[in-house]
Structures are given as structure tokens and as C-alpha cells.
Design a protein around this motif. Structure first.
Motif: not given
Length: 822
Positions: A713-714, A720-726, A736-742
Motif C-alpha cells: 500500500i503506497h 489507525t495505521f500509517y502507509a506505506p505498509c503491507i 495491515f503490517l509494518h512495511k519493514n518489521t511486518h
């Protein structure tokens, strides 16, 4: 009425009659005599409908047919089908002499030279009925996360309520009637492309008045259609009841009018269960169809005796169903609209050109076929006419061209793949085909059987949409009706499937699942076919993309196929965009248990899961901490990956860096990983590669994110969550996961997903948006996600929701006429 006259003492030629008695009698006549207070207009429907007159009155419209009576009694009108104004949303005139009635459940197409007058009169009645109504109907969707406003969808009925202080242009009310839509795919390239999963209504709020228009009040809406008596049994039942289904372009209408029609019209054809005995009846010979629906003999007024005899001979049904060396100047089937004659003549000329009985005039075979199919698509009324013309040219063919009949059968093969006939013609056409392939020594048995199979597919899946390209047409003319198409499994495993003219994606999925040892329908529903084509590179980098289900190199476009899409339609269109297109086979839903006894099944799942695992997406580590147990589990999985490659030697540090996700590999020195993996290599050496893959799958299937589809997600409108994320989509919801730590940032359960739809990129942006409507009966909100693979995300969510509803035994099945297209 006689009783009413007697009650008030009204007799013939007796005056005076009191004024209130006159009003009572007129009111009774107005309500009980069906067409007495109506204006009558000449009109026609499709073949076999019998519609000759359209009646318009204060209560609605009626489709009428003139019925011949005895010599002593005058002819009279029979009501084939009535519609109240509650059924009619609006009327349009798409083309000259054509009326399109947009009804609550379907569309009705009629042709009349008085089309403008009909529309004006109906509009006047509808406007009068709506004038004092407190109800409106939604013309288009209005979905918002603003709690002060009312969300609704096209077709919803809203009751207006009194509310002071509303802004100009706004109304206030609540949804009181909503049609539930179950996983209905919306039209592509529209603002509302996506899937809707349910209905949320009952709350009152304000809404923009421009999205709705007045509709009749509910007591008028709920009035049932009067069911009129019809002749029972024999040709009368078939010609009247089934005819109405053709008039309203809906098979459902035939069942609504007369449930017994199914036995006559062979409606079980789509299920493969034909009433063979019914087809043996001589009443389904094409000669009988010609007697009922073809043009009748000329009146002969003003003609010479010679021309009169010639016309009479050519108009005899026995001659009209036989081969003709001269072009037609009017349709075989009698239509009241004279403009159909020109279309019929063009159709017949296309038939003659393709069969070689008329010069091509510089056209190619492909152009002739395309024009033939395009004419039928444009004038849907002519489908049966096209079938009748082809059967005519195949019957008693006396052409001087030796391959005329064979080419005619080829064209019929194409027609049955693209267009269904009407319910009226269906039994006649089926009998013709079955007689052709069952007759001993018949010359065209094979292709006649193929035509029947095509027709079955067309009735089941709707028919091909894209005209055959030059290569497919050449194959058809050479008698080849199938081709081998490559389908790619994860990991580059290749499988070739025999694709016939009318093969749909669902049949390919079934065949590939059978090869993997999967035979249950629930298991097959978890797989999908994807079309992959190349496209121009985006200017912005996508290096961080984590979508593995749709893993593609930069510049590739991945589109999920609807399970009822025709493979050759998709391939023909894809060929124009990218000659190197490919089809992928992937698993999307993972609720059914894994099977470990089939090597192809294990290899397929192993190859699909492996990239996700190596990126560290399957396991969520709280605060990035790894326990000793997890270190050993990761080491064993690395050993199993090494053994799956049929290698017994100790893996190198470089190989281990591929087997273990980078964030995890950095948690301890490389040499320590070598030591731990070596210990596990000794345990897995006795396994063969298949067993190593199966054991790997067994271990990772317990991971939290196993069976998820991942998308990068760009940007997002959510707080409730921030992007970029997965975002990981699985049977439990959207994670919705953190783009680096997941690490997990937010979860949306599937039960909260109401709808998803794609939107085109706005000016200055690179990627499309997806609007997710979330909530329950009381609250709703919309979040917007920007990602490259918006369509794929919508499709995966749709499959997961469908699976959830199926598992909970809440699958809602509605006939096509009861589904509201959003």
C-alpha cells in the motif's frame, strides 16, 4: 357489471340515471375491464412473443395479442403480460421505433412506430403517480463515511421524512427496500467497479437529492401482477407463455407466468438433462416453427396470376425452410417493424458470402463473420432470424459450390458459440441438431454434435463476446475446434490444457485441480486463473512491493479472470496488447486442508508460499524479538528448503541468506546459522524432495499469516495505521503490517467488509485507488488505499468474503432478474 346494473336499476334506453350511479359504473368499468380505458399502439417483441399491441392506461401497460374467434363472435385481445407503473422505473428510446422499458427486475424491449407517443403518455402517468409520493429511488450509488449522511446504492427505495434545517439540495429519509447483492461483479471501466457483499440499512440521515428520483409509494409498489388464465397444454401454452419470456428478455418471466413451461421449453438444458421424449414430438420440427412464426402467403391484390403463383410458392413454409440461391429481401420471421427486413437481408447476404454462394466483394472471411456477429449483437431481436436463415441454407442444399453446406455448418458452429436462441426456438433448434448427429450415415454428425455442445455452453455462460481472430477462424475452417494452451503454476511449472471454442476459466480450474488430486467443489473454488501481460514501466519505483501472490516483474499487468470468462475471448484480446501474454494458476483462498499425497499439489503450494516466507511475511514477530524455539524452527525450514532442491551437502552462507528472511538472518552471526542448519540437515537427509516440501508446508501452515495474499500500500486515508505498509488478506480479514518489521498495526475482520471498488488514478498520481466500505448495521466508514494492484485486491477480498459466507451457510442465491447491478 350486470349485477351492478341490476343493483341500481339501470336498463337499456332508460333515462334518467342518477349522477352518482353513472360515476359508480364508470369507476367499476375503469377498474375491471382490462383495456377499456386504454390507448392502443401497434407494437412487436421478439420471435414467438405474439405481442401485436401495447395497451397504455392509468394502471400500467399490457402486452396484447389478437385472438381469432369463431365466425359468429368478433376477434378479441388476450393480455399476455401486464406491468404496473411500480414495475416501470423509466422508458427510453435508444433508436428509432425502439422502446426500452427499464423495469425493477429486468428490461423490456418493444418496437413501435408510435414510440415517442408511447413514451410521452407513460411519462405523464408516472409523473402523476409520483407527484404525491413520499418515496424516492436511487439512480446511482452514494457511499460516504460521513455519519451525518445516508449511504445507499442504485435501486434502493428511500422513504422521505420531515427534517428542518436541511441544506439546499438535500433530502432526509431512510432506506426501506434494498435488494441484497451477493458477490456481483460490476461493469468494468466504471466508477463503481468492484464487488458488494451485503446490505446495511434502517438508519435515517440526509442525502443529496440529485442522486434520486420519485417513485410510487410502497402500497403501490407491492401490488402483485395479475395472473391471467392461459390455454393449458399443447402449442397454445408454448406460444403464449414461453413467448412472454422472449418479450422481456428473461427466462425467469416464463416461470413466473407458468411453472409448467420448464417441461416444454427444456429449460433444464443448461444442466445437461434434456427431455429427449419431448424432442421426438413432430411439433418441434422446423416446418412447424415456420408455420407458426414465418411470414404468411401474400394477399395477391394487384398481382398477375403468374407472379401470384410464384409468390405463393416461395411463401409456402415447406419452401421457406429450404435452401435458396437468391438473397432474401425480407425476414423469414414476421416482424411488425419493417426496418428489420433490411437487417435480415444483410444477415442473409453474410450467410451466403461465407458459404460461397455470393461474392465476397473484397471482404475477408474474418470480416464477414465479424459483420454477421455484430449485426446480431446490435439487433438482438434477430438472433432467431439468424438461426433460421442458417438452418434454411443447410436444408436441402443444392448449391453449385461443393463446400457450401460444410461452410454453413462451420458458421452455425460459430453462431452457437456466440449467441443463444430464444426459449421459443430452442426445442426446434435442438431437434434439428440431434437429428443431424443421430441419423445413421449423416454427413455432418461430428459438427452437429459440436454445435449442440456450444449451445449448451452458451446457455450456461452467456456466449463468447470477442469475434474469432484470423488464426482461430482458420482452425475452425480446417475442422480443428481446440488448441493446447499453456498455464503456468508457481515456480514455472508448465501445464498444457486442451482449450475448446467455448471453454471457460472454471473448466480449466477444474482440470488442473483434478491433476492435483483435488475433486471437491469447495477445494476448487479456492483457485483462480490470472492473465499476465506486459505494460509500460511506471516512473516511480516499486522495489518495496511485497505482493507475492501476484509476483510480477516491473511492467507486468496481472488481471484475475472471472470463472465464467471464455479463455479464447481473453486470449484474443490479450494478443492485441501483448503477443507474449501468459496465464497463471494460483491459489487465493486457503481454508481447505493441504493435501500431501500428490506431488504436483505439494510443489504448486510450496512454490507459491516460498517467496512469501523468504520475505518474512508469514510470521509476525512482536517487537522484532526471536526466541530460541523460533531460531531452531527457522533453521529446520532452511534445511528443508535445501533438501527440497535434492541437495545433501551442507548449505553455504550465501544459500542460507536466500533461505532465511533478511531481518531474521541478521539476528545472529552467519556461522551460527550454519551450525544450527547443519544439525537439522542430518535429520532431513532421509527425505526425498517431495517429502521435504510437504514437511516445509506442514510447518509454515501454522504461521499467523499463512494463506495470505500480500499487497504493498503506497498511501492510505486511515488514521489507525500509517502507509506505506503491507496488507495481508486471508480468511480472518485484512491485516495491515509494518512495511519493514511486518509487525501488525491494524486488523479489519472480513465480516466488517461491506464493499470494495477501484477508482482510476487522479491527475498527478501513478496508481489507482481502492475504496473499502467497512462497518456493521450501525456504523460505516470508507477508507481509501492507493496501490498498484487495486483490481487484484478487490478480487481476493471478494473470494475471501464468498468463502466466508459459504462456510457459514449464508450463501444467498437470487435469480438473475432479482440481482441489482450497482
Amino acid at each position: 357489471m350486470k349485477a351492478l346494473f341490476a343493483k341500481h336499476g339501470v336498463e337499456q334506453n332508460v333515462d334518467p340515471v342518477e349522477e352518482h350511479v353513472k360515476k359508480t359504473i364508470v369507476t367499476a368499468a375503469r377498474e375491471t375491464w382490462e383495456i377499456y380505458f386504454s390507448r392502443l399502439f401497434p407494437a412487436s417483441g421478439s420471435v414467438g412473443t405474439g405481442v401485436q399491441v401495447l395497451s397504455v392506461s392509468h394502471s400500467g401497460i399490457k402486452l396484447l395479442k389478437t385472438v381469432k374467434s369463431s365466425a359468429a363472435a368478433p376477434d378479441y385481445f388476450r393480455v399476455l403480460r401486464p406491468y404496473t407503473y411500480a414495475d416501470i422505473l423509466f422508458v427510453t428510446i435508444p433508436s428509432e421505433n425502439m422502446l426500452e422499458f427499464n423495469l425493477t427486475n429486468e428490461k423490456l424491449i418493444l418496437f413501435s412506430a408510435k414510440a415517442p407517443q408511447v413514451k410521452h403518455l407513460i411519462d405523464t402517468f408516472i409523473n402523476e403517480i409520483k407527484k404525491d409520493s413520499d418515496y424516492v429511488i436511487a439512480e446511482r450509488n452514494f457511499v460516504t463515511d460521513d455519519r451525518s449522511l445516508l449511504s445507499f446504492h442504485k435501486g434502493d427505495i428511500i422513504k422521505l421524512q420531515v427534517m428542518d434545517g436541511l441544506e439546499k439540495g438535500y433530502s432526509y429519509g431512510c432506506v426501506v427496500r434494498k435488494k441484497v447483492v451477493f458477490l456481483e461483479e460490476l461493469k468494468r471501466d466504471t466508477q463503481d467497479f468492484g464487488w458488494k457483499f451485503g446490505a446495511v440499512f434502517g438508519r435515517s440521515a440526509a442525502f443529496p437529492a440529485e442522486h434520486v428520483h420519485p417513485v410510487a409509494p410502497p402500497d403501490f409498489l407491492s401490488l402483485p401482477l395479475d395472473r391471467k388464465s392461459e390455454p393449458r397444454g399443447g402449442a397454445g401454452q408454448f406460444a403464449v407463455s414461453s413467448a412472454v419470456a422472449v418479450a422481456v428478455a428473461s427466462t425467469m418471466a416464463a416461470h413466473e407466468i407458468d411453472q409448467t413451461i420448464e417441461k416444454v421449453s427444456l429449460d433444464g438444458f443448461a444442466d445437461g438433462d434434456l427431455d429427449e421424449r419431448a424432442l421426438l414430438d413432430s411439433k418441434y420440427d422446423m416446418l412447424e416453427f415456420a408455420k407458426k412464426y414465418f411470414r404468411q402467403g401474400p394477399s395477391g391484390k394487384g398481382d398477375s396470376l403468374k407472379s401470384k403463383n410464384k409468390n405463393r410458392a416461395s411463401r409456402e413454409p415447406t419452401e421457406m425452410i429450404k435452401f435458396s440461391k437468391t438473397p432474401l429481401t425480407e425476414s423469414l420471421i414476421e416482424f411488425t417493424d419493417p426496418s428489420m427486413n433490411r437487417v435480415a437481408a444483410d444477415l442473409f447476404l453474410s450467410v451466403m458470402r461465407f458459404m460461397g454462394d455470393a461474392p465476397l466483394r473484397g471482404m475477408t472471411e474474418q470480416e464477414v463473420v465479424s459483420n454477421f456477429l455484430k449485426l446480431i449483437e446490435e439487433f438482438t431481436l434477430m438472433k432467431d432470424e439468424a438461426y433460421c436463415q442458417l438452418l434454411k441454407q443447410l436444408t436441402a442444399n443444392t448449391s453449385s459450390k461443393p463446400d457450401s453446406c460444410q461452410r454453413g455448418w462451420r458458421l452455425l458452429y460459430i453462431l452457437t458459440a456466440f449467441h443463444r436462441c430464444s426459449e421459443v426456438l430452442k426445442p426446434f433448434l435442438l431437434k434439428y441438431l440431434q437429428q443431424s448427429f443421430r441419423s445413421a450415415g449423416a454427413q455432418y454428425q461430428g459438427i452437429a454434435k459440436a454445435c449442440e455442445q456450444n449451445l449448451k455452453q452458451t446457455f450456461q455462460y452467456g456466449g463468447r463476446m470477442v469475434p474469432p481472430n484470423n488464426m482461430e477462424l482458420k482452425a475452425m475452417m480446417a475442422g480443428r475446434s481446440s488448441k493446447r494452451q499453456l498455464f503456468l503454476f508457481p515456480g514455472g511449472i508448465e501445464r498444457h490444457v486442451k482449450i475448446k471454442t467455448c471453454t471457460v476459466a472454471l473448466e480449466v480450474i477444474e482440470e488442473l485441480c483434478y491433476e492435483m488430486g483435488l475433486h471437491k467443489l469447495e477445494a476448487m473454488e479456492e483457485y483462480a486463473i490470472f492473465l499476465v501481460t506486459n505494460r509500460a514501466l511506471h516512473t516511480s519505483t516499486t522495489a518495496a512491493s511485497a505482493s507475492v501472490l501476484f509476483q510480477s516483474t516491473a511492467g507486468q499487468n496481472v488481471r484475475p479472470l472471472n470463472k465464467h470468462e471464455y479463455i479464447l475471448d481473453v486470449a484474443t484480446e490479450a494478443e492485441l496488447v501483448d503477443s507474449d501474454f501468459s496465464f497463471w494458476f494460483r491459489r487465493v483462498v486457503w481454508t481447505q486442508p493441504l493435501k500431501f499425497d500428490n506431488e504436483l499439489c505439494v510443489a504448486m503450494h510450496y512454490n507459491q508460499i516460498l517467496p512469501d516466507y523468504r520475505k518474512g511475511l508469514l510470521n509476525v514477530l512482536p517487537h522484532g524479538k526471536v526466541s530460541d524455539q523460533q531460531f531452531h524452527q527457522i533453521s529446520k525450514l532452511a534445511a528443508l528448503q535445501h533438501r527440497a532442491k535434492d541437495i545433501i551437502f551442507i548449505p553455504s552462507i550465501h544459500e542460507l541468506s536466500e533461505y532465511i528472511a533478511t531481518p531474521l538472518f541478521k539476528k545472529q552471526p552467519p556461522q551460527q546459522w550454519v551450525i544450527m542448519v547443519t544439525q537439522h540437515m542430518q535429520q532431513v537427509q532421509t527425505l526425498n524432495p517431495h517429502q521435504a516440501r510437504a514437511q516445509f508446508l506442514g510447518l509454515v501452515s501454522a504461521f499467523p499469516m499463512f494463506g495470505s495474499s500480500f499487497f504493498y500500500i503506497h498511501s492510505s486515508s486511515s488514521t489507525t495505521f500509517y502507509a506505506p505498509c503491507i496488507v495481508a488478506v486471508n480468511q480472518h480479514g485484512l491485516h495491515f503490517l509494518h512495511k519493514n518489521t511486518h509487525e501488525l498495526m491494524a486488523v479489519v475482520p472480513l465480516v466488517e467488509v461491506q464493499s470494495s471498488r477501484t477508482q482510476r488514478p487522479t491527475a498527478g498520481t501513478s496508481y489507482p485507488y481502492v475504496d473499502l466500505t467497512l462497518g456493521d448495521m450501525n456504523t460505516q466508514r470508507v477508507i481509501q488505499l492507493q496501490l498498484e494492484q487495486g483490481l487484484e485486491l478487490c478480487r481476493v477480498i471478494a473470494m475471501q468474503v464468498e468463502n466466508m459466507m459459504s462456510l457459514r451457510e449464508k450463501r444467498l442465491t437470487l435469480p438473475p432478474s432479482e440481482i441489482t447491478m450497482l
